[in-house]
Design an enzyme around this catalytic site. Structure first.
Site, PDB file in Angstrom:
ATOM      1  N   ALA A 158       0.745  -1.305  -0.432  1.00 34.07           N
ATOM      2  CA  ALA A 158       0.199  -0.172  -0.089  1.00 34.07           C
ATOM      3  C   ALA A 158       0.898   1.021   0.126  1.00 34.07           C
ATOM      4  CB  ALA A 158      -1.025  -0.321   1.548  1.00 34.07           C
ATOM      5  N   ASP A 159       2.007   1.306   0.838  1.00 38.46           N
ATOM      6  CA  ASP A 159       2.556   2.650   1.115  1.00 38.46           C
ATOM      7  C   ASP A 159       3.517   3.004  -0.356  1.00 38.46           C
ATOM      8  OD1 ASP A 159       1.530   3.052   3.864  1.00 38.46           O
ATOM      9  OD2 ASP A 159       3.575   2.508   4.809  1.00 38.46           O
ATOM     10  N   PHE A 160       3.818   1.952  -0.873  1.00 43.19           N
ATOM     11  CA  PHE A 160       4.916   1.914  -1.922  1.00 43.19           C
ATOM     12  C   PHE A 160       4.668   1.524  -2.982  1.00 43.19           C
ATOM     13  CE2 PHE A 160       7.368   1.588   2.152  1.00 43.19           C
ATOM     14  CZ  PHE A 160       8.340   3.096   1.964  1.00 43.19           C
TER      15      PHE A 160
END
Length: 384
Positions: A158-160
């Site tokens: 999700a973050d990257f």
């Protein structure tokens, strides 16, 4: 006659990155890796914990300070991209609404707004982290072994992938549009939608036999014994197996020293028969335990068995693995990767003086300086 040295494709692009957590800095990191000049707007004080700072510079600004706020608006007039990592409404409260303020100051500005949840819907005002965005995207429900809770893969997806990388893609699309229209726009990215989109293929496969069973029982999610990882004789080291196609599966069996009759519990069963999977997994588990990872590498290197070692970061470091930009470009390659196994904290204000001189022609102590509330303009209002 020697050929002129090519430049990275984003050379000359001016990017303002408002300091935030991993996804926003990763978007800026990708832009800087391909030549963009990225100026981080940091809060005055100690350096942030951001380690994705290659080729970036820093300027300390307290955006609640009128002088620092005015300096940022001057930079916006010159910038190509602004990275907004804040929750919905924060930029507006700071008097930096992209539609009513920023676009009027600079119609060519591309503002990329990156949130965790969607900007609308039930979660829009809630705090969250990678695991939460992954959860509401539908993707987390597919990860992990059967009869166990879903297992998030760190904060990579999700973050990257769904966040910073998707935002980077949005910037590139907006740059293409600007090249035709001459105008910037707002790029709205969020990690829940980004990672949901990355899950398109497995989501579609849930309507097909390959992935229509419970988590951990399907061909590609750890259910099939010929698509998974096995511990070797040296405890804590593993080999990965992805022998999906029949011809590759035969190569796997050959390397393991097995016949097809050895891996099914009853005559006439095939590897596709899920009733044989538990038995087959036990056979593979026992066989991989008979050699070390290095010995299995010697067996499978150069073959089409789809069987390679599970390498750790330490393994890569010891093997002098060369880290490269995310994609190779023959005509306009990205910058060399500055960081490998150790990140580098960017000191607050580091490189900011040089960037302001390059972007604005400003000299520290004349047009701007740093005080207790961060950098601020020194010229009279309206003359910048």
């Amino acid at each position: 006659m020697s050929q002129p040295q090519s430049q990275p494709p984003l050379t000359g692009l001016k990017v303002l990155e408002l300091s935030g957590l991993a996804p926003g800095p990763f978007c800026g990191f990708l832009l800087s890796s391909y030549g963009a000049s990225v100026l981080r707007i940091d809060r005055p004080g100690p350096p942030s914990s951001d380690l994705l700072t290659s080729y970036k510079s820093s300027l300390p600004l307290d955006l609640k300070s009128p002088a620092s706020h005015a300096l940022l608006l001057s930079l916006v007039r010159k910038a190509d991209v602004l990275i907004d990592p804040y929750r919905p409404g924060v930029l507006e409260k700071l008097g930096l609404d992209p539609a009513t303020v920023l676009a009027k100051l600079n119609p060519r500005l591309i503002t990329v707004r990156l949130t965790g949840f969607r900007r609308d819907g039930k979660y829009k005002d809630m705090a969250g982290h990678d695991i939460n965005y992954l959860a509401v995207s539908g993707v987390l429900s597919m990860l992990g072994a059967k009869n166990t809770p879903p297992l998030p893969p760190g904060n990579v997806l999700a973050d990257f992938a769904g966040g910073g990388h998707v935002a980077f893609t949005g910037v590139l699309l907006a740059l293409i549009h600007r090249g035709v229209s001459g105008r910037g726009q707002v790029v709205e990215a969020n990690m829940a939608d980004g990672v949901n989109y990355l899950g398109t293929f497995p989501r579609v496969l849930t309507r097909a036999p390959m992935w229509n069973g419970p988590r951990g029982t399907n061909t590609l999610d750890g259910g099939a014994p010929y698509y998974g990882c096995y511990e070797t004789k040296d405890s804590g080291r593993y080999m990965s197996v992805g022998a999906l196609e029949p011809q590759f599966f035969k190569e796997l069996l050959r390397g393991l020293g097995l016949q097809e009759a050895d891996i099914v519990p009853e005559r006439g069963m095939s590897r596709e028969d899920k009733r044989s999977w538990e038995y087959m997994r036990a056979v593979f588990t026992a066989r991989f335990k008979t050699k070390t990872r290095e010995e299995w590498e010697e067996v499978f290197d150069g073959t089409d068995a789809c069987c390679v070692p599970v390498l750790t970061w330490q393994d890569l470091e010891e093997r002098d693995y060369e880290f490269r930009p995310i994609v190779g470009l023959t005509g306009s390659p990205g910058r060399e990767v500055e960081m490998t196994y150790e990140g580098k904290l960017l000191k607050t204000g580091e490189g900011g003086e040089e960037t302001l001189r390059e972007w604005m022609g400003w000299r520290k102590g004349k047009e701007w300086d740093v005080g207790g509330k961060g950098a601020a303009e020194l010229r009279e209002k309206g003359k910048l």
